[in-house]
Each structure stands twice: as C-alpha cells, then as structure tokens.
Design a protein around this motif. Structure first.
Motif, PDB file in Angstrom:
ATOM      1  N   ARG A 134       6.290 -21.390  13.727  1.00  0.00           N
ATOM      2  CA  ARG A 134       7.654 -21.430  13.779  1.00  0.00           C
ATOM      3  C   ARG A 134       7.920 -20.070  14.779  1.00  0.00           C
ATOM      4  NH1 ARG A 134      10.267 -17.582  10.490  1.00  0.00           N
ATOM      5  NH2 ARG A 134       8.857 -16.791   9.077  1.00  0.00           N
ATOM      6  N   LEU A 135       8.810 -20.001  15.493  1.00  0.00           N
ATOM      7  CA  LEU A 135       9.361 -18.756  15.858  1.00  0.00           C
ATOM      8  C   LEU A 135      10.908 -18.775  15.773  1.00  0.00           C
ATOM      9  CD1 LEU A 135       8.574 -16.317  17.157  1.00  0.00           C
ATOM     10  CD2 LEU A 135       8.832 -17.311  19.539  1.00  0.00           C
ATOM     11  N   ASP A 136      11.461 -18.158  15.014  1.00  0.00           N
ATOM     12  CA  ASP A 136      12.722 -18.013  14.528  1.00  0.00           C
ATOM     13  C   ASP A 136      13.611 -16.795  15.351  1.00  0.00           C
ATOM     14  OD1 ASP A 136      12.431 -20.216  12.904  1.00  0.00           O
ATOM     15  OD2 ASP A 136      12.409 -18.874  11.052  1.00  0.00           O
ATOM     16  N   GLU A 137      14.733 -16.904  15.328  1.00  0.00           N
ATOM     17  CA  GLU A 137      15.803 -15.805  15.847  1.00  0.00           C
ATOM     18  C   GLU A 137      15.536 -14.662  15.244  1.00  0.00           C
ATOM     19  OE1 GLU A 137      20.366 -14.838  17.191  1.00  0.00           O
ATOM     20  OE2 GLU A 137      19.920 -16.645  16.274  1.00  0.00           O
ATOM     21  N   ARG A 138      15.097 -13.498  15.816  1.00  0.00           N
ATOM     22  CA  ARG A 138      14.881 -12.150  15.408  1.00  0.00           C
ATOM     23  C   ARG A 138      16.186 -11.624  14.508  1.00  0.00           C
ATOM     24  NH1 ARG A 138      11.863  -7.125  17.723  1.00  0.00           N
ATOM     25  NH2 ARG A 138      12.748  -5.444  16.911  1.00  0.00           N
ATOM     26  N   HIS A 139      15.877 -11.258  13.335  1.00  0.00           N
ATOM     27  CA  HIS A 139      16.930 -10.696  12.638  1.00  0.00           C
ATOM     28  C   HIS A 139      17.670  -9.357  13.038  1.00  0.00           C
ATOM     29  CE1 HIS A 139      19.165  -8.841   8.907  1.00  0.00           C
ATOM     30  NE2 HIS A 139      18.908  -9.968   8.327  1.00  0.00           N
ATOM     31  N   PRO A 140      18.946  -9.093  13.367  1.00  0.00           N
ATOM     32  CA  PRO A 140      19.441  -7.963  13.855  1.00  0.00           C
ATOM     33  C   PRO A 140      18.860  -6.442  12.986  1.00  0.00           C
ATOM     34  CG  PRO A 140      21.108  -9.091  12.567  1.00  0.00           C
ATOM     35  CD  PRO A 140      19.768  -9.841  12.549  1.00  0.00           C
ATOM     36  N   GLU A 141      18.320  -6.814  11.765  1.00  0.00           N
ATOM     37  CA  GLU A 141      17.913  -5.286  11.274  1.00  0.00           C
ATOM     38  C   GLU A 141      16.440  -5.462  11.028  1.00  0.00           C
ATOM     39  OE1 GLU A 141      20.030  -4.590   7.738  1.00  0.00           O
ATOM     40  OE2 GLU A 141      21.924  -4.611   8.486  1.00  0.00           O
ATOM     41  N   ALA A 142      15.695  -6.139  12.048  1.00  0.00           N
ATOM     42  CA  ALA A 142      14.313  -6.550  11.989  1.00  0.00           C
ATOM     43  C   ALA A 142      13.384  -5.211  11.750  1.00  0.00           C
ATOM     44  CB  ALA A 142      13.871  -7.185  13.216  1.00  0.00           C
ATOM     45  N   LEU A 143      13.960  -3.999  12.140  1.00  0.00           N
ATOM     46  CA  LEU A 143      12.975  -2.812  12.047  1.00  0.00           C
ATOM     47  C   LEU A 143      13.743  -1.708  11.299  1.00  0.00           C
ATOM     48  CD1 LEU A 143      11.903  -2.752  15.914  1.00  0.00           C
ATOM     49  CD2 LEU A 143      10.404  -3.380  13.945  1.00  0.00           C
ATOM     50  N   THR A 144      14.926  -1.991  10.855  1.00  0.00           N
ATOM     51  CA  THR A 144      15.433  -1.029   9.915  1.00  0.00           C
ATOM     52  C   THR A 144      15.775  -1.383   8.533  1.00  0.00           C
ATOM     53  OG1 THR A 144      17.858  -2.195  10.413  1.00  0.00           O
ATOM     54  CG2 THR A 144      17.131  -0.242  11.836  1.00  0.00           C
ATOM     55  N   SER A 145      15.353  -2.876   7.981  1.00  0.00           N
ATOM     56  CA  SER A 145      15.390  -2.843   6.857  1.00  0.00           C
ATOM     57  C   SER A 145      14.661  -4.036   6.427  1.00  0.00           C
ATOM     58  CB  SER A 145      16.770  -3.172   6.160  1.00  0.00           C
ATOM     59  OG  SER A 145      17.376  -4.241   6.585  1.00  0.00           O
ATOM     60  N   ALA A 146      14.129  -4.534   5.158  1.00  0.00           N
ATOM     61  CA  ALA A 146      13.450  -5.561   4.646  1.00  0.00           C
ATOM     62  C   ALA A 146      13.786  -5.722   3.387  1.00  0.00           C
ATOM     63  CB  ALA A 146      12.012  -5.144   4.696  1.00  0.00           C
ATOM     64  N   ALA A 147      14.117  -7.362   3.252  1.00  0.00           N
ATOM     65  CA  ALA A 147      14.300  -7.859   1.883  1.00  0.00           C
ATOM     66  C   ALA A 147      12.886  -7.943   1.079  1.00  0.00           C
ATOM     67  CB  ALA A 147      15.042  -8.978   1.939  1.00  0.00           C
ATOM     68  N   GLY A 149      12.490  -9.618  -2.649  1.00  0.00           N
ATOM     69  CA  GLY A 149      13.069 -10.115  -3.732  1.00  0.00           C
ATOM     70  C   GLY A 149      14.624  -9.665  -3.733  1.00  0.00           C
ATOM     71  N   GLU A 150      15.328  -9.385  -4.828  1.00  0.00           N
ATOM     72  CA  GLU A 150      16.589  -9.246  -4.652  1.00  0.00           C
ATOM     73  C   GLU A 150      16.987  -7.686  -3.833  1.00  0.00           C
ATOM     74  OE1 GLU A 150      18.307  -7.825  -8.629  1.00  0.00           O
ATOM     75  OE2 GLU A 150      16.233  -8.125  -9.330  1.00  0.00           O
ATOM     76  N   TRP A 151      15.957  -7.095  -3.508  1.00  0.00           N
ATOM     77  CA  TRP A 151      16.307  -5.515  -3.047  1.00  0.00           C
ATOM     78  C   TRP A 151      16.121  -5.398  -1.690  1.00  0.00           C
ATOM     79  CZ3 TRP A 151      18.370  -3.718  -7.024  1.00  0.00           C
ATOM     80  CH2 TRP A 151      17.840  -3.632  -8.411  1.00  0.00           C
ATOM     81  N   THR A 152      17.160  -4.762  -0.977  1.00  0.00           N
ATOM     82  CA  THR A 152      16.925  -4.328   0.394  1.00  0.00           C
ATOM     83  C   THR A 152      16.530  -3.035   0.500  1.00  0.00           C
ATOM     84  OG1 THR A 152      18.670  -5.922   1.044  1.00  0.00           O
ATOM     85  CG2 THR A 152      18.145  -4.208   2.530  1.00  0.00           C
ATOM     86  N   ILE A 153      15.267  -2.924   1.394  1.00  0.00           N
ATOM     87  CA  ILE A 153      14.481  -1.689   1.696  1.00  0.00           C
ATOM     88  C   ILE A 153      14.776  -1.195   2.869  1.00  0.00           C
ATOM     89  CG2 ILE A 153      12.242  -0.545   1.319  1.00  0.00           C
ATOM     90  CD1 ILE A 153      13.419  -1.923  -1.210  1.00  0.00           C
ATOM     91  N   ASP A 154      14.766   0.285   3.154  1.00  0.00           N
ATOM     92  CA  ASP A 154      14.808   0.895   4.694  1.00  0.00           C
ATOM     93  C   ASP A 154      14.133   2.222   4.686  1.00  0.00           C
ATOM     94  OD1 ASP A 154      16.817   2.681   3.242  1.00  0.00           O
ATOM     95  OD2 ASP A 154      18.563   1.732   3.863  1.00  0.00           O
ATOM     96  N   ARG A 155      14.351   2.950   5.581  1.00  0.00           N
ATOM     97  CA  ARG A 155      13.239   3.878   5.656  1.00  0.00           C
ATOM     98  C   ARG A 155      13.898   5.004   4.703  1.00  0.00           C
ATOM     99  NH1 ARG A 155       8.781   4.820   8.020  1.00  0.00           N
ATOM    100  NH2 ARG A 155       9.337   6.556   9.352  1.00  0.00           N
ATOM    101  N   GLY A 156      14.894   4.867   4.224  1.00  0.00           N
ATOM    102  CA  GLY A 156      15.390   5.926   3.240  1.00  0.00           C
ATOM    103  C   GLY A 156      14.660   5.681   1.907  1.00  0.00           C
ATOM    104  N   ASP A 157      13.930   4.770   1.770  1.00  0.00           N
ATOM    105  CA  ASP A 157      13.295   4.348   0.599  1.00  0.00           C
ATOM    106  C   ASP A 157      11.515   4.818   0.583  1.00  0.00           C
ATOM    107  OD1 ASP A 157      15.359   3.192  -0.971  1.00  0.00           O
ATOM    108  OD2 ASP A 157      15.064   1.726   0.334  1.00  0.00           O
ATOM    109  N   LEU A 158      11.069   5.046  -0.420  1.00  0.00           N
ATOM    110  CA  LEU A 158       9.701   5.368  -0.918  1.00  0.00           C
ATOM    111  C   LEU A 158       8.972   4.119  -1.809  1.00  0.00           C
ATOM    112  CD1 LEU A 158       9.952   9.080  -2.011  1.00  0.00           C
ATOM    113  CD2 LEU A 158       9.196   8.140   0.196  1.00  0.00           C
ATOM    114  N   VAL A 159       7.680   3.761  -1.220  1.00  0.00           N
ATOM    115  CA  VAL A 159       7.042   2.858  -2.033  1.00  0.00           C
ATOM    116  C   VAL A 159       5.876   3.387  -2.821  1.00  0.00           C
ATOM    117  CG1 VAL A 159       5.957   0.477  -1.599  1.00  0.00           C
ATOM    118  CG2 VAL A 159       7.575   1.441   0.255  1.00  0.00           C
ATOM    119  N   VAL A 160       5.891   2.621  -4.058  1.00  0.00           N
ATOM    120  CA  VAL A 160       4.768   2.956  -4.953  1.00  0.00           C
ATOM    121  C   VAL A 160       4.263   1.756  -5.461  1.00  0.00           C
ATOM    122  CG1 VAL A 160       4.026   4.174  -7.149  1.00  0.00           C
ATOM    123  CG2 VAL A 160       5.772   5.241  -5.685  1.00  0.00           C
ATOM    124  N   GLY A 161       2.869   1.571  -5.268  1.00  0.00           N
ATOM    125  CA  GLY A 161       2.142   0.302  -5.808  1.00  0.00           C
ATOM    126  C   GLY A 161       1.067   0.813  -6.421  1.00  0.00           C
TER     127      GLY A 161
END
Length: 235
Positions: A134-147, A149-161
């Motif tokens: 598929r090739l869908d329409e690009r999300h307006p926040e494609a490079l600024t946030s990512a969902a 699960g229930e959370w929206t993550i952006d550059r103001g967040d840190l990731v620990v795994g």
C-alpha cells in the motif's frame, strides 16, 4: 541531564526500576503494549525518541535519519498492523549508519536473520515475510510524533527498552527519575542479598507487624506500611 548521561546511567538500570520511579514521583507510566518485545534476549536501549509514522514506504525513515542525533531511538508507528512488515534489514542498516542506537516498532519487522547479524536492538510486535502493499497519504505529523499503543511519543520523550518491554519517559523529568530509580535498584539488590543470606523478605519488611496493625486499623495498606519502612518493593 543530557541524553548521554541518561543513556550511561540507564545501562545500570532496568525499565522496571524507572517505572517504579515514575510511580514514586507521580509521573505517568507510559509502557508500549506487551506485544512489543526485543528480537533478542538481553537487548537494551536508552535514548531520545526519533519518531516516524509509516504510510507504506521507507522514505519517512530516511528523512527521519536526517534529523537523528547519535544515540537516538527510532520509534516507528505502523498502527500495530499485523498484515505487513514495515522495517527490514536495509532500513536498520541505514539507522545504524545514522548513529541510531535502536528501533522500536509499533508493528512488524522482517529479514530477521539479517537483523540478528546487524546486531542493532530491534523491538517489535513480531515478524512477517511480506512488506507493505500500500501507499497511504502521509500523516501530517509523520516526523514529529509516533503513536505506540495508547501513547503518542515525540522528540521530547526518552525511550528505555529491555527484556521487560519498552518504557517512554519525558526528557524534562529524566534528571528527577534516574536517582530514585537507582535508589530503588540498590534497595532491592540489598533485599535480595539478605534473602539469599537467610533473612526472608517478610521478615525484612516486618510483615507480621503489618498484619497485626491491619487488624487494629483495616484501612492500613501494605504500601503505606512500606512507605514507613522505605521498603521500595511496590513503588
């Protein structure tokens, strides 16, 4: 606290220690769904989120890499889809070349054997041979946030795994969270050593005293008892 110090100190912490520190300080505990797991046991990541919303093409990842700082963690939002893999070996090699420290995918990966050989930590919901059809329409926040699960993550967040899963933390709270997480880790290690030495955790936490006090005051909770002792086992 800068990102390098955060990553360095997280090397001696677990996501569970940091989650407990969030509880202690009243910071929302934002965990990726438990289906998001490391490809390889023992893998660890700790860095600033580099978000990208996938719409069927890897170009969004390549564009995100142009903004990457060394140690960032690519966070891919593919909506948790189970009908396509959105990240493969070439995208992960390119991430590695850009200085990215790991990849978290709310969705599937493929090219598992090649990814294992590359060695960059990858967390995803699983593997599937087929890529997008598929090739869908690009999300307006494609490079600024990512969902995720229930959370929206952006550059103001840190990731620990790690082996327990993936945790997202607000970067502006990192300096407040790391020290309590280290204190929780040290308390629990001391408690574990005493158990191995023959002193039960129930004894250390004066559990019989708690039961007796609860008889007198049914409103008393174990957590309140632990707070009074500094037991740290549940928060």
């Amino acid at each position: 606290m800068d990102d390098n110090e955060f990553a360095r100190r997280c090397a001696a912490l677990t996501s569970a220690h940091l989650a407990d520190a969030c509880l202690r300080l009243g910071v929302p505990v934002r965990c990726a769904p438990p289906s998001v797991r490391s490809m390889t046991p023992g893998a660890r990541i700790a860095g600033r989120a580099l978000p990208a919303r996938h719409a069927g093409s890897v170009d969004v990842f390549f564009e995100a890499f142009g903004y990457a700082a060394p140690g960032d963690v690519l966070v891919v939002d593919n909506g948790g889809r189970d009908d396509e893999a959105c990240v493969g070996d070439l995208a992960v090699l390119e991430a590695q070349a850009a200085g990215v420290a790991g990849v978290v995918i709310w969705g599937l990966h493929r090219d598992t054997a090649d990814l294992l050989a590359i060695g960059l930590p990858v967390f995803s919901t699983g593997a599937l041979p087929t890529g997008p059809q598929r090739l869908d329409e690009r999300h307006p926040e494609a490079l600024t946030s990512a969902a995720v699960g229930e959370w929206t993550i952006d550059r103001g967040d840190l990731v620990v795994g790690d082996d327990d899963g993936v945790l997202f933390l607000p970067a502006d709270a990192a300096g407040d969270l790391v020290a309590p997480a280290e204190a929780i880790r040290d308390t629990e290690r001391h408690q574990a050593e005493r158990i191995r030495g023959g002193t039960t955790l129930r004894s250390q936490l004066r559990f019989d005293d708690y039961l007796a006090q609860r008889e007198r005051d049914p409103s008393l909770t174990f957590r309140a008892h632990l707070r009074a002792l500094g037991g740290a086992i549940e928060e």
